[in-house]
Enzyme design. Structure first.
Site, short mmCIF file in Angstrom:
data_model
loop_
_atom_site.label_atom_id
_atom_site.label_comp_id
_atom_site.label_asym_id
_atom_site.label_seq_id
_atom_site.Cartn_x
_atom_site.Cartn_y
_atom_site.Cartn_z
N LYS A 65 6.23 5.86 0.84
CA LYS A 65 4.85 5.45 1.15
C LYS A 65 3.91 6.61 0.85
CE LYS A 65 2.24 3.26 4.97
NZ LYS A 65 2.31 2.79 6.37
N SER A 140 0.58 -1.73 7.26
CA SER A 140 0.03 -0.96 6.17
C SER A 140 1.08 -0.54 5.13
CB SER A 140 -0.65 0.29 6.73
OG SER A 140 0.31 1.12 7.36
N SER A 164 3.01 -1.42 11.33
CA SER A 164 2.85 -1.23 9.89
C SER A 164 4.13 -1.24 9.06
CB SER A 164 2.10 0.07 9.60
OG SER A 164 0.74 -0.11 9.82
#
Lengths: 488, 474
Positions: A65, A140, A164
């Site tokens: 990420k 997210s 997330s």
């Protein structure tokens, strides 16, 4: 190659495939997913295979990420404020993994700095769901979820402040696991709300999640909230023996009676949840409906909003464009900082900063911030009380499958479903280990179920998830259009 | 101008001595090269987290105990949020809710009286970077960012610039005595904020408080206070006391005045909240007990001891306690058996003069107490003259050799038999002069002394030579 880590390791060891071939295949798929889902900020085209050893992770490609600091690799947090930022140090979680000879394929796009649940606030544009590109991937950790669900690699790193990791995992039909707070060092993770931020991973099986977190975790002198978990071996603890375990779900959130105007989708989702519980019961797990004061349940989202916005406001005060990030324009330093932040942040983040600032103001702090902390404590205490009796909380994730990005075609439930959408935040309040696994389909789209347990009891939580996963046919599933041989 | 009662409170920031910074593993040392002592966190790169230097906590607790403060049960930190170019994180890690010490007090001497100064609190925090402003640019040096800082806040209990400076001077010494800080104002290790208000002599109601920020020397603290008292008093005399505003001012060194920075309405809301990255921890009581044992004998107690037990004058005692090095040196001398007055005399006259001349500290002074003792012992035994002692002192320093190396060649001849023999021989060879002396030319006595000295190359004990000559000639 849509395989589990164990399978890939086996193939690498007996020479069926080389690490280089895996990496090349992964890069090719990454570009395909990039074209269709916009899942990456950076694809590392120079990546090549690594030495294969007896280490189960050696030679295996993965995604990171973009809010993990990676030395020499662009790390933007999907924000314009860091659009050209190349760190000179690597996050502990990543460097721990690197010791296992894994190969990073790319940095995945996300909601800006993790502050969103939709995948629509990245500076590189919307991240789309590989099951249906008109839908959200969730956020997210959007790009990580989308790329794993599209079979780019067996795992990607995520971070989880509210849900997330665990919500996009559900929307993309994969596994998302955030371990107990502090099990994985946050050093090098761009902060959103420090007391709620967790590192974790997205995979296509519980076993893979256990393998990956075993490699990411460990006490770190650079993170004072990290703790020594050297006696916890998640992968080795998975035996699927769950007879006599006890789980509960929260009536006030799950019971259909709470939603008299429920959409068909929501009804199906909740019915599917109950149906999944039967699998556990078949394995000798006791599942109870537990009632919790509705007033307490109703506070969850407000508490989260107060605490996360307040901490975020402070955590992101370092983004001024003075030391790093694009320098703003202006006659003096204040104007320069203002220009940098005005241009750099999306409106969603600015909104959260305004809320956070307001909450932290001297005259409001007691009413909002301190009360939110108190209620957080009440919720955590309530959970810990229940964890004395139960091994974990089992809940459906959100109200069903991933919503449409433009919202136009979503089936609207007129009832307030906030609690159903936001309850995973309980896991962040308490730092509890929490895992989402796919538990079926609604409208041909994946939905997920979540198990959350008490702190440090990760092995138990994973084992229950593992047992449940074994009862269902969703392990290692990939979005249909990205299945082997069907690549465009 | 009428005389009003001044009410003064101080905030004293003092940089703590440690190997690494307080929340960063970068070195904590004064460095001329900008940005040499930095780690990623000192520039607040995304993802960096604070660490915690336990030695800094220990020193903070030590100071808290010295100040007789109440120590909290748990240690944790707060964030003070504000934007400034010298604050890379956009917040300072400090202590607001539960400082390392509250409600303390310490006694200081002011001229001829002593005063109990009340301490509101003392807290541990990190320093900011330092800024250098030029005409078109400003430069930032992050060496100082994250340096441990102890901020001590007094109650508004001081009544003059004299008391304020006496307090600061005393605290500076305490910091040094406890080995918490070098407390060197020249290196900017001490910075002060000053609160001043005035009130009628017979009033109990506090006046309007004015804060003067960032005063960097004790002399400036005195000037700032005096100026502010004068400014406020003149306004009060003129019936315009309402013009004295609760505000923040700064001291302008050039004009010796204070200048308004911002008023109360512009006061910054620092949005304090608990630092989430440093877990709260219980202060172990056994540890606290151990720290208690590290409390040094403070300068004021030492001074009392020097005067009461060792017979020093207040003047000498004051000089010796000025620096911990002096006091330690002196006490070492006394513990080795040296006469306190002799030791004090050496220290306050010769040694300090030498240090000042050479621009060195006592740490780099070659003649350690043990060496000095070699000289004073012989002086005591009168085997060397004070003139010789001085020569040995200088020579030893110059050649960096122990005094005993010079003692043998300089040793006085104080043996009566030996001296008598030498004198007899000289008298035998100077019969004429003896005659003249006996006939009244008494100034020839000095001639005989000179002859003896010549013969002994100056080593004869002059008092004994005189005695023997006297007995032989008269």
């Amino acid at each position: 190659m849509i395989k589990t880590i164990e399978e890939l390791h086996e193939m690498l060891k007996n020479g069926e495939v080389t690490s280089d071939e895996l990496v090349k295949d992964s890069l090719k798929k990454a570009h395909n997913v990039q074209d269709k889902c916009n899942a990456f900020v950076t694809i590392l085209d120079d990546a090549h295979g690594s030495e294969v050893t007896d280490d189960i992770l050696s030679g295996i490609p993965y995604g990171i990420k973009d809010n993990y600091s990676t030395k020499g690799i662009l790390s933007t947090g999907s924000s314009n404020t860091l659009k050209d930022y190349v760190p000179f140090f690597t996050a502990t979680a990543v460097s721990n993994l690197e010791k296992h000879n894994v190969v990073p394929i790319g940095k995945t796009a996300m909601d800006e700095f993790g502050m969103g649940g939709t995948g629509t606030t990245a500076h590189t544009g919307n991240i789309l769901n590989p099951w249906d590109t008109k839908r959200m991937a969730g956020g997210s950790s959007s790009g990580s979820a989308a790329s794993v669900a599209a079979g780019v690699y067996p795992f990607a790193l995520g971070s989880d402040t509210g849900d997330s990791i665990r919500k996009p995992a559900a929307f993309c039909g994969i596994v998302g696991y955030k371990p107990t707070y502090g099990m994985i060092s946050r050093y090098g993770l761009f902060p959103f709300a420090s007391s709620l931020d967790h590192c974790g991973c997205l995979t296509r099986s519980v076993k893979d999640a256990a393998i990956v977190v075993d490699a990411m975790k460990g006490i770190d002198k650079n993170d004072l909230t990290s703790w020594d978990s050297s006696d916890i071996h998640l992968y080795d603890s998975l035996d699927g023996k769950v007879k006599g375990k006890k789980l509960f779900y929260i009536k006030e959130i799950v019971n259909l009676e709470n939603y008299p105007d429920a959409s068909l989708e929501l009804k199906e989702h909740l019915n599917n949840f109950y149906h999944t519980l039967d699998y556990l019961k078949e394995e000798g797990v006791e599942v109870d409906e537990v009632s919790i004061d509705k007033n307490l349940i109703n506070t969850i989202f407000s508490v989260y909003e107060c605490l996360s916005c307040a901490e975020a406001t402070s955590n992101m005060s370092n983004l001024t464009g003075i030391i790093f990030g694009p320098r703003g324009e202006g006659k003096n330093i204040n104007e320069m900082m203002k220009d940098h932040r005005t241009k750099g942040f999306s409106s969603l983040i600015k909104r959260r900063f305004v809320i956070g600032s307001y909450i932290l103001q001297k005259e409001n702090q007691e009413r909002y911030f301190v009360n939110a902390q108190r209620v957080r404590r009440l919720i955590v205490d309530k959970m810990n009380e229940l964890f004395k009796t139960y091994d974990g909380l089992i809940m459906p994730v959100s109200t069903g499958p991933a919503p449409y990005i433009d919202g136009s075609k979503d089936e609207i439930t007129k009832d307030n479903t906030t609690n159903l959408e936001e309850h995973l935040q309980i896991g962040n309040f308490g730092g509890f280990p929490s895992i989402t696994i796919p538990n079926g389909f609604v409208n041909d789209l994946p939905v997920g179920i979540n198990i959350t347990g008490k702190c440090y009891d990760d092995a138990n939580v994973l084992n229950i998830a593992f047992a449940l996963e074994c009862k269902m046919p969703y392990k290692n599933q990939v979005a249909p259009q990205f299945k082997e041989g069907e690549n465009a | 101008m009428r005389k009003y009662k001044a009410v003064i409170g101080l905030e004293m920031h003092c940089e703590v001595k440690s190997n690494s910074k307080v929340f960063s593993s970068a070195r904590n040392s004064y460095n001329d090269t900008p940005n040499a002592n930095i780690r990623p966190i000192d520039l607040a790169f995304p993802g960096t987290l604070p660490t915690l230097n336990i030695e800094c906590i220990r020193k903070a607790l030590l100071m808290s105990l010295i100040l007789n403060c109440k120590v909290p049960e748990y240690m944790y930190f707060d964030r003070k949020n504000y934007y400034y170019p010298d604050l890379p994180k956009g917040y300072q890690i400090t202590q607001m809710h539960d400082p390392v010490g509250v409600n303390g007090h310490i006694t200081i001497d002011v001229d001829d009286y002593s005063k109990d100064v009340l301490i509101h609190d003392i807290h541990l925090e990190e320093d900011s970077a330092s800024l250098d402003h030029y005409s078109t640019i400003s430069l930032i040096d992050y060496n100082r960012a994250g340096v441990p800082l102890l901020e001590l806040v007094t109650e508004p209990c001081l009544s003059s610039s004299k008391e304020a400076v006496a307090f600061l001077e005393y605290m500076r010494r305490v910091y040094q005595y406890a080995d918490i800080s070098e407390a060197d104002t020249k290196k900017g290790q001490i910075r002060c904020d000053v609160n001043v208000s005035i009130m009628d002599e017979d009033s109990t109601e506090l006046g309007t408080k004015v804060e003067i920020k960032n005063v960097n020397s004790f002399a400036n603290v005195a000037s700032a206070i005096d100026y502010e008292i004068k400014r406020q008093s003149e306004l009060k005399d003129a019936g315009r006391y309402d013009e004295v505003e609760q505000e923040t001012r700064r001291f302008d060194e050039e004009s010796g005045t204070t200048i308004r920075m911002r008023g109360k309405v512009d006061a910054i809301d620092y949005k304090y909240y608990v630092e989430p990255n440093i877990p709260k921890f219980k202060i172990d009581s056994a540890w606290l007990e151990k720290i208690k044992k590290d409390i040094p004998v403070l300068p004021r107690e030492r001074k009392q001891h020097y005067m009461d037990d060792l017979g020093l004058s207040e003047y000498d005692a004051n000089i010796i306690i000025k620096e911990k090095d002096y006091a330690d040196y002196f006490e070492k001398c006394v513990s080795l058996g040296m006469n306190p007055k002799v030791a004090a005399n050496y220290l306050t006259v010769q040694i300090i003069a030498y240090l000042n001349k050479e621009g060195i500290t006592l740490k780099d002074f070659y003649l350690i107490p043990e060496y000095l003792l070699e000289i004073t012992t012989e002086l005591d035994k009168e085997t060397i003259s004070s003139k010789q002692a001085k020569e040995i002192f200088n020579k030893s320093l110059e050649e960096k050799k122990e005094p005993k190396n010079y003692l043998s060649e300089n040793k006085q001849i104080s043996n009566e038999v030996e001296l008598a023999e030498i004198i007899n021989k000289i008298l035998e060879n100077n019969q004429e002069q003896i005659e003249e002396y006996k006939n009244g030319k008494t100034n020839l006595f000095q001639y005989f002394v000179g002859q003896v000295m010549k013969e002994t190359k100056g080593k004869a004990n002059p008092n004994m030579v005189r005695d023997i000559l006297n007995s032989k000639l008269n």
